[in-house]
Design a protein around this motif. Structure first.
Motif, PDB file in Angstrom:
ATOM      1  N   THR A  38       0.828  -1.214   0.000  1.00  0.00           N
ATOM      2  CA  THR A  38       0.000   0.000   0.000  1.00  0.00           C
ATOM      3  C   THR A  38       0.865   1.269   0.000  1.00  0.00           C
ATOM      4  OG1 THR A  38      -0.169   0.137   2.418  1.00  0.00           O
ATOM      5  CG2 THR A  38      -1.813  -1.207   1.292  1.00  0.00           C
ATOM      6  N   ASN A  39       2.173   1.089   0.099  1.00  0.00           N
ATOM      7  CA  ASN A  39       3.085   2.240   0.083  1.00  0.00           C
ATOM      8  C   ASN A  39       3.610   2.445  -1.342  1.00  0.00           C
ATOM      9  OD1 ASN A  39       5.391   3.904   0.249  1.00  0.00           O
ATOM     10  ND2 ASN A  39       5.580   3.434   2.433  1.00  0.00           N
ATOM     11  N   GLU A  40       2.987   3.389  -2.026  1.00  0.00           N
ATOM     12  CA  GLU A  40       3.236   3.571  -3.465  1.00  0.00           C
ATOM     13  C   GLU A  40       4.721   3.759  -3.804  1.00  0.00           C
ATOM     14  OE1 GLU A  40       0.953   6.769  -5.174  1.00  0.00           O
ATOM     15  OE2 GLU A  40       1.443   6.126  -7.213  1.00  0.00           O
ATOM     16  N   ALA A  41       5.365   4.697  -3.116  1.00  0.00           N
ATOM     17  CA  ALA A  41       6.762   5.008  -3.445  1.00  0.00           C
ATOM     18  C   ALA A  41       7.651   3.786  -3.220  1.00  0.00           C
ATOM     19  CB  ALA A  41       7.246   6.187  -2.604  1.00  0.00           C
ATOM     20  N   GLU A  42       7.373   3.084  -2.103  1.00  0.00           N
ATOM     21  CA  GLU A  42       8.211   1.909  -1.809  1.00  0.00           C
ATOM     22  C   GLU A  42       8.009   0.775  -2.813  1.00  0.00           C
ATOM     23  OE1 GLU A  42       8.095   0.608   2.271  1.00  0.00           O
ATOM     24  OE2 GLU A  42       8.745   2.587   2.964  1.00  0.00           O
ATOM     25  N   TRP A  75      -9.638  -2.142   0.810  1.00  0.00           N
ATOM     26  CA  TRP A  75      -9.506  -1.394  -0.452  1.00  0.00           C
ATOM     27  C   TRP A  75      -8.044  -1.050  -0.712  1.00  0.00           C
ATOM     28  CZ3 TRP A  75     -12.868  -0.004  -4.345  1.00  0.00           C
ATOM     29  CH2 TRP A  75     -12.393   0.939  -5.258  1.00  0.00           C
ATOM     30  N   ASP A  76      -7.384  -0.564   0.334  1.00  0.00           N
ATOM     31  CA  ASP A  76      -5.989  -0.143   0.170  1.00  0.00           C
ATOM     32  C   ASP A  76      -5.118  -1.305  -0.329  1.00  0.00           C
ATOM     33  OD1 ASP A  76      -6.669   2.340   0.992  1.00  0.00           O
ATOM     34  OD2 ASP A  76      -5.720   2.221   2.962  1.00  0.00           O
ATOM     35  N   VAL A  77      -5.299  -2.481   0.281  1.00  0.00           N
ATOM     36  CA  VAL A  77      -4.441  -3.622  -0.094  1.00  0.00           C
ATOM     37  C   VAL A  77      -4.860  -4.170  -1.472  1.00  0.00           C
ATOM     38  CG1 VAL A  77      -3.665  -5.950   0.533  1.00  0.00           C
ATOM     39  CG2 VAL A  77      -4.046  -4.230   2.329  1.00  0.00           C
ATOM     40  N   THR A  82      -2.750  -3.349  -5.622  1.00  0.00           N
ATOM     41  CA  THR A  82      -2.690  -3.984  -6.950  1.00  0.00           C
ATOM     42  C   THR A  82      -2.353  -2.944  -8.025  1.00  0.00           C
ATOM     43  OG1 THR A  82      -4.212  -5.701  -6.264  1.00  0.00           O
ATOM     44  CG2 THR A  82      -4.051  -5.304  -8.632  1.00  0.00           C
ATOM     45  N   LYS A  83      -2.922  -1.753  -7.864  1.00  0.00           N
ATOM     46  CA  LYS A  83      -2.617  -0.683  -8.839  1.00  0.00           C
ATOM     47  C   LYS A  83      -1.121  -0.334  -8.826  1.00  0.00           C
ATOM     48  CE  LYS A  83      -3.848   4.112  -9.731  1.00  0.00           C
ATOM     49  NZ  LYS A  83      -4.540   5.265  -9.161  1.00  0.00           N
ATOM     50  N   THR A 128     -13.523  -5.682  -4.123  1.00  0.00           N
ATOM     51  CA  THR A 128     -12.163  -5.131  -4.242  1.00  0.00           C
ATOM     52  C   THR A 128     -11.293  -5.998  -5.164  1.00  0.00           C
ATOM     53  OG1 THR A 128     -11.378  -6.290  -2.242  1.00  0.00           O
ATOM     54  CG2 THR A 128     -12.208  -4.035  -1.960  1.00  0.00           C
ATOM     55  N   LYS A 129     -11.517  -7.306  -5.127  1.00  0.00           N
ATOM     56  CA  LYS A 129     -10.715  -8.180  -6.002  1.00  0.00           C
ATOM     57  C   LYS A 129     -11.094  -7.917  -7.467  1.00  0.00           C
ATOM     58  CE  LYS A 129      -8.135 -10.955  -5.016  1.00  0.00           C
ATOM     59  NZ  LYS A 129      -6.668 -10.920  -4.757  1.00  0.00           N
ATOM     60  N   TYR A 130     -12.375  -7.649  -7.711  1.00  0.00           N
ATOM     61  CA  TYR A 130     -12.808  -7.339  -9.075  1.00  0.00           C
ATOM     62  C   TYR A 130     -12.240  -5.989  -9.533  1.00  0.00           C
ATOM     63  CZ  TYR A 130     -15.903  -6.678 -13.105  1.00  0.00           C
ATOM     64  OH  TYR A 130     -16.394  -6.448 -14.368  1.00  0.00           O
ATOM     65  N   GLU A 131     -12.205  -5.024  -8.617  1.00  0.00           N
ATOM     66  CA  GLU A 131     -11.582  -3.730  -8.950  1.00  0.00           C
ATOM     67  C   GLU A 131     -10.122  -3.951  -9.343  1.00  0.00           C
ATOM     68  OE1 GLU A 131     -12.870  -0.586  -9.209  1.00  0.00           O
ATOM     69  OE2 GLU A 131     -14.797  -1.576  -8.942  1.00  0.00           O
ATOM     70  N   GLY A 132      -9.462  -4.851  -8.629  1.00  0.00           N
ATOM     71  CA  GLY A 132      -8.067  -5.183  -8.960  1.00  0.00           C
ATOM     72  C   GLY A 132      -7.961  -5.733 -10.377  1.00  0.00           C
ATOM     73  N   GLU A 133      -8.893  -6.604 -10.743  1.00  0.00           N
ATOM     74  CA  GLU A 133      -8.896  -7.156 -12.109  1.00  0.00           C
ATOM     75  C   GLU A 133      -9.010  -6.029 -13.142  1.00  0.00           C
ATOM     76  OE1 GLU A 133     -11.833 -10.109 -12.928  1.00  0.00           O
ATOM     77  OE2 GLU A 133     -11.251 -11.417 -11.269  1.00  0.00           O
ATOM     78  N   LYS A 134      -9.922  -5.084 -12.860  1.00  0.00           N
ATOM     79  CA  LYS A 134     -10.162  -4.000 -13.823  1.00  0.00           C
ATOM     80  C   LYS A 134      -8.916  -3.130 -13.992  1.00  0.00           C
ATOM     81  CE  LYS A 134     -14.487  -2.964 -12.061  1.00  0.00           C
ATOM     82  NZ  LYS A 134     -15.646  -2.124 -11.834  1.00  0.00           N
TER      83      LYS A 134
END
Ligand code: NAP
Length: 284
Positions: A38-42, A75-77, A82-83, A128-134
């Motif tokens: 969840t830490n974008e930069a890392e 959501w974050d995880v 995933t994003k 949330t898993k479906y959002e990850g797929e999208k």
């Protein structure tokens, strides 16, 4: 080939790393302590440094009931994490494989869902898993999405371990008998995933052990194979209320796997037998 595996400290990631190593592939397995997704930069920094050819993204927030009350973390995880992984995969030009779930479907009807069916999740985790797929579909041309169900593996908690624990103090159990699906043994699935990433046969796939059952049938088979004298009463979903709604029909068609030349997984009863042997080794 260098493969980065998230979720290494969970059930599936652990077996994926083990399988890859057994085949002589360079595997880098990581848990939350190595990298919080969840830490974008890392995430970008870590992935760029590791520079993998493939990322198998097994990490997820998997507590289906807890997710209903802890939506932000889930959501974050599952979505943001995933994003970030997908963007990072793009940056280093790595193939990305995302592990998804039968819970993206609403469980209506009785026929197995195919990859062409439109998801319609009934719980927050599935959403949330479906959002990850999208996100994968939006950000990456070349990716794998593999939907799995009812997971069990040596490295973590699962339904089989729960049934075995309960059998130590109970000789009668009520288990839901109107939700249908297929168990997935991570040992078997790991072989398929490692086969898949060595191809360019991208797309959405359903993968689980062969055959369908209910949770009650699954429990009965566990007690039969372990020779435990436990009576399983099959009850309805309504008689066992849970925080999250679960799809009643979690059957998934795995025909696409076969059509693409991949070996189907063994029958779920055989997978259970293998797993019980694996557990017995662990106890020794
Ligand atoms: N379990 C099931 O029945 C089931 C069914 C269908 C689909 N799936 C999917 O299959 C995949 C694997 O499931 P599983 O049962 O192997 O999962 P699991 O045993 O619950 O393990 C979850 C993994 O995700 C990691 N994780 C959680 N939050 C993280 C974060 N913020 N940053 C980095 N890592 C984080 C955990 O790391 P730590 O241990 O370090 O916290 C752990 O390695 C998941 O994508 C899941 O959605 C599972």
């Amino acid at each position: 080939m260098k493969v980065l595996v998230t979720g290494y400290t969970g059930q599936l990631g652990y077996d994926v790393v083990r399988e890859g190593k057994n085949r002589g592939i360079s595997m880098l397995g990581i848990g939350r302590e190595d990298l919080d997704i969840t830490n974008e930069a890392e995430v970008y920094q870590y992935v760029q440094k590791a520079n993998p050819d493939v990322i198998i993204h097994c990490a997820a927030y998997t507590a289906v009931d807890k997710a209903e009350d802890d939506k932000e973390t889930c959501w974050d995880v599952n979505v943001l994490g995933t994003k970030f992984i997908a963007i990072a995969a793009n940056k280093v030009n790595a193939k990305l494989m995302y592990i998804s779930t039968d819970y993206v479907f609403d469980g209506k009807g009785e026929s197995p869902f195919t990859e062409a069916d439109i998801p319609n999740p009934v719980g927050y985790y599935g959403l949330t898993k479906y959002e990850g797929e999208k996100i994968l579909k939006d950000l990456l041309d070349e990716h794998f999405i593999v939907r799995i169900s009812w997971v069990f593996g040596i490295n973590g908690h699962n339904f089989i371990r729960t049934m075995l624990r309960l059998s130590e103090t109970r000789n009668e159990l009520n288990v839901v008998g109107d939700q249908y699906g297929s168990p997935t043994y991570t040992f078997d699935l790991a072989r398929l995933l490692i086969d898949m990433i060595q191809t360019e046969k991208y797309g959405v796939y359903h993968a689980s052990n062969e055959g369908f059952c209910t949770w009650a049938e699954f429990a009965s088979e566990i007690f039969q194979q372990t020779k435990k004298d436990v009576t399983v009463n099959s009850i309805s979903t309504e008689e066992y209320p849970t925080r999250a709604v679960r799809p009643k029909n979690s059957r998934m068609s795995k025909q696409k796997l076969v059509d693409n030349g991949f070996d189907p997984l063994p029958k779920w009863q055989d997978a259970l037998k293998h797993y019980l042997n694996e557990l017995a080794q662990e106890v020794k």
